[in-house]
Design a protein around this motif. Sequence first.
Motif, mmCIF file in Angstrom:
data_model
loop_
_atom_site.group_PDB
_atom_site.id
_atom_site.type_symbol
_atom_site.label_atom_id
_atom_site.label_comp_id
_atom_site.label_asym_id
_atom_site.label_seq_id
_atom_site.Cartn_x
_atom_site.Cartn_y
_atom_site.Cartn_z
ATOM 1 N N GLU A 230 0.829 -1.209 0.000
ATOM 2 C CA GLU A 230 0.000 0.000 0.000
ATOM 3 C C GLU A 230 0.861 1.256 0.000
ATOM 4 O O GLU A 230 0.557 2.237 -0.695
ATOM 5 C CB GLU A 230 -0.925 -0.015 1.214
ATOM 6 C CG GLU A 230 -1.985 -1.101 1.153
ATOM 7 C CD GLU A 230 -2.748 -1.282 2.450
ATOM 8 O OE1 GLU A 230 -3.685 -2.086 2.491
ATOM 9 O OE2 GLU A 230 -2.392 -0.609 3.447
ATOM 10 N N VAL A 231 1.937 1.236 0.784
ATOM 11 C CA VAL A 231 2.850 2.382 0.810
ATOM 12 C C VAL A 231 3.496 2.568 -0.560
ATOM 13 O O VAL A 231 3.609 3.693 -1.068
ATOM 14 C CB VAL A 231 3.922 2.186 1.903
ATOM 15 C CG1 VAL A 231 5.001 3.271 1.794
ATOM 16 C CG2 VAL A 231 3.295 2.211 3.284
ATOM 17 N N SER B 26 1.050 4.047 -3.029
ATOM 18 C CA SER B 26 0.828 5.461 -2.717
ATOM 19 C C SER B 26 1.962 6.324 -3.247
ATOM 20 O O SER B 26 1.735 7.372 -3.867
ATOM 21 C CB SER B 26 0.683 5.645 -1.205
ATOM 22 O OG SER B 26 -0.372 4.860 -0.693
ATOM 23 N N LEU C 52 -6.262 5.122 -3.771
ATOM 24 C CA LEU C 52 -5.015 5.870 -3.676
ATOM 25 C C LEU C 52 -4.846 6.824 -4.850
ATOM 26 O O LEU C 52 -4.270 7.915 -4.696
ATOM 27 C CB LEU C 52 -3.831 4.897 -3.610
ATOM 28 C CG LEU C 52 -3.731 4.062 -2.329
ATOM 29 C CD1 LEU C 52 -2.561 3.093 -2.408
ATOM 30 C CD2 LEU C 52 -3.587 4.959 -1.101
ATOM 31 N N SER D 62 -4.237 10.836 -4.446
ATOM 32 C CA SER D 62 -3.128 11.594 -5.028
ATOM 33 C C SER D 62 -3.624 12.734 -5.915
ATOM 34 O O SER D 62 -2.964 13.768 -6.044
ATOM 35 C CB SER D 62 -2.223 10.659 -5.825
ATOM 36 O OG SER D 62 -2.920 10.120 -6.941
ATOM 37 N N LEU E 219 3.788 12.947 1.817
ATOM 38 C CA LEU E 219 3.101 11.681 2.070
ATOM 39 C C LEU E 219 3.737 10.956 3.250
ATOM 40 O O LEU E 219 4.962 10.875 3.366
ATOM 41 C CB LEU E 219 3.181 10.796 0.825
ATOM 42 C CG LEU E 219 2.381 9.490 0.856
ATOM 43 C CD1 LEU E 219 0.890 9.775 0.955
ATOM 44 C CD2 LEU E 219 2.673 8.670 -0.398
ATOM 45 N N ILE F 252 -1.880 7.495 4.553
ATOM 46 C CA ILE F 252 -2.288 6.386 3.684
ATOM 47 C C ILE F 252 -3.331 5.520 4.383
ATOM 48 O O ILE F 252 -4.376 5.188 3.814
ATOM 49 C CB ILE F 252 -1.058 5.548 3.292
ATOM 50 C CG1 ILE F 252 -0.059 6.406 2.507
ATOM 51 C CG2 ILE F 252 -1.471 4.326 2.479
ATOM 52 C CD1 ILE F 252 1.278 5.727 2.270
ATOM 53 N N GLU G 15 -6.663 7.407 4.793
ATOM 54 C CA GLU G 15 -7.343 7.547 3.516
ATOM 55 C C GLU G 15 -8.009 6.236 3.099
ATOM 56 O O GLU G 15 -9.147 6.226 2.611
ATOM 57 C CB GLU G 15 -6.345 7.991 2.448
ATOM 58 C CG GLU G 15 -6.975 8.344 1.112
ATOM 59 C CD GLU G 15 -7.898 9.554 1.205
ATOM 60 O OE1 GLU G 15 -8.860 9.626 0.425
ATOM 61 O OE2 GLU G 15 -7.644 10.419 2.074
ATOM 62 N N THR H 210 9.048 8.687 2.187
ATOM 63 C CA THR H 210 7.980 8.325 3.126
ATOM 64 C C THR H 210 8.494 7.456 4.259
ATOM 65 O O THR H 210 8.091 7.627 5.417
ATOM 66 C CB THR H 210 6.856 7.589 2.368
ATOM 67 O OG1 THR H 210 6.341 8.450 1.361
ATOM 68 C CG2 THR H 210 5.742 7.181 3.314
#
Length: 736
Positions: free
Chosen positions: A172-173, A176, A245, A249, A257, A262, A265, A399
């Motif tokens: 997921e990171v 993103s 995502l 963005s 970020l 994340i 959201e 991040t």
Amino acid sequence: MESPLLQRYRRDRRKLLNFIVSSELITDIRKFPGSVIDFDVISADYVLECIKSGGGVFDVSKATTKHTDESMFPPMIQSQSGDSFFLVSAPDSAGSPPRRVPPPVEINSDRQHSSIPHVSSNDSEATTSGVNDPYMVPSSSKSAKNMDVPSLGLPVLRTGLSDDDLRESAYEVLLSCISFSGITIHSLENPKKDKGSKFLTGLKNRRDRRHMRSHSVENQFEHIDTIRAQMQISEAMDERIRQKLMQFSMRKPHVPLDIPQISIELLSGIQLNDFLVERSYTQWRKRQANVLEELFASVSYPEMQELGILLDKIRSPEEWNIIMTPADRTEVLLAIRQVASSLSSMRGSSHTSYWNAGYHLNIRLYEKLLFGVFDILDEGQLIQEHADYLKLIKLTWGTLGITQKMHDALYGWVLFQQFIEAKEMVLLDQANLQVQKVLSINHIDENEELCIDRVICTIDNNGVKTRCNLVQAVFCSINLWFDNRLQDYHLHFSEKPAFFRKLVSMGLAVATDDSAAIRVRVYVERSVEAACRRVEDTINLISKMEGKHPLAILASELKVIAEREVSVFSPILSQWCPDAGMVASVYLHKFYGERLKPFLEDVSFSVDAISVLSLAHRLEHYLIQSFKSKDEKNGVGSFSIDFYQINKISRPIILDWLISQHERILEWTGRAFHLEVWEPLSNQQKQAASVVEVFRIIEETVDQLFGLNLPMDISHLQALLSIIFHALDGYLLKIV
């Protein structure tokens, strides 16, 4: 948390079913448009029936209507010891189930008083969630930890996030960061949706490609889909995450970020109706809450107690899904967002910010991303697109707080772990390159050095705990593994000498406390000692079985150790320690000498005495001669050892043997004379039979004497000649 064996079984089952469905045995796949195949709920019996029927038609709707729970339990067998199950990848029995009663579940009575409560991922809901849900993420192959791999010493995860949780969050990171970099990660015209949902098809096709793909707009989706397959993320969940995502963005393209943004959201955008099974949604939501807790828990902040209550609401299925209204849920997430925003403003300016306090989570997430470079179909090889993959995960550096030096160290660490797991030489070479890259950096930016020093790890070396930064922890952990192996290299590399040179080179490169020569000398002493102890533990049993004296067996076994030291290890170790061979010889000589000395104090003529003295003499001679030329060539001084004095001790024993042989030979020659039938020789018969027998007796005596393999002097040869003279003289006198 699920059993690693069970997770491994399910992973093997998914791979096997996907391989069968993707093969030519299945000619037609029938499914609803846009639907995906979840191999966790596919009946293996149905797949086999499709193949046996000859038509090869696979109907997804029928495949999930029976035996839906078969993937939950491995094949079982009945035995006297209890039920046992087997794995496809490791056909050894996993053993019977435990006989004891399970311990009671502990309830933390202080939970409501803690600022951020500890939450375990062992909830019963998590163990069965996703049975019929395509959003359920496959278990990672990294779930079952190799206990042989040393720990990096990062602070523990207080929320119990599993390897699968970390892998999913890392993905997921990454998505993103890719999205915020301007790369499109979701589109209604995404071409990959027309290719079906075969989980591993893309990976198998990649093996046949001849050229690396570029980062063009046309193939970005395929690059990301490759990453999804490498990270073992389900397509259904991936589609929903990409959509949310991408929207995030586009709304806030210039916002710095971080992980809390994340998670918040995704919690705001993904609802219960996005999942087919409520338990899967609960498990996913708990993971997001646990990630937030890990980041906030180490920060001293007045609202932490209230934040803990808010996170509890997110975890609670009843409160979040039933009691709370959409407005209430929005209010909870808004409150968490405000706390995150407040802490984010301190980013980089305070040691108390969650960005610094959560480094233990950030490093683990980045490790999971780096593990994606290994082909999940052949974990001993890098994927063909690994260079492009590394460029994409570089987008997460800002991040996750990763710097170039941290990346080099962590990538080397991941390659090294995979080498331990797969035993592939190419991985060791790659890990060594990364280590050399880190060591070659002479100067780094002051801010980068500060970032590295803020990542504190605690390395435990036999109870001695050492605090160090990330790069030092990587080197120290690698060094601990090498120390463990090289201190007994006779055991670990007896069958794999090809690894030895590179392992020694890398092990000495990451060591910083002693010089290379000192460390190699320690390795030689401890490894030879360990090998000698193993031999000593078995000689009594071998002695009883073979009927030989223990000291004779020990001498033979030590000579085998010395021969392997000469042929395999010393030529390599002498590059760093020129006297490595002499160190091994001196230790072997001393080890045997300490056990031989009591025997020599009261030795007398016997078969055992001859055997022990002979083998002891051969061992001593080999130890001296085998390394003498090598040490002189390397500029090493001569031996300084306490010789066994076998020549001095064996001298009277040999004379006693010769004296006993003298009388016996005279008796045998006399017997040969008296057995002779004294008749005139014929034209064909050139000598009497007794003459042949006399010379045979003399020859055997000479062979036996030199077969003793003991040092001799002139007195022994004089005694031998005396025996021969008297034997012939006595025979001739009888003839006359």
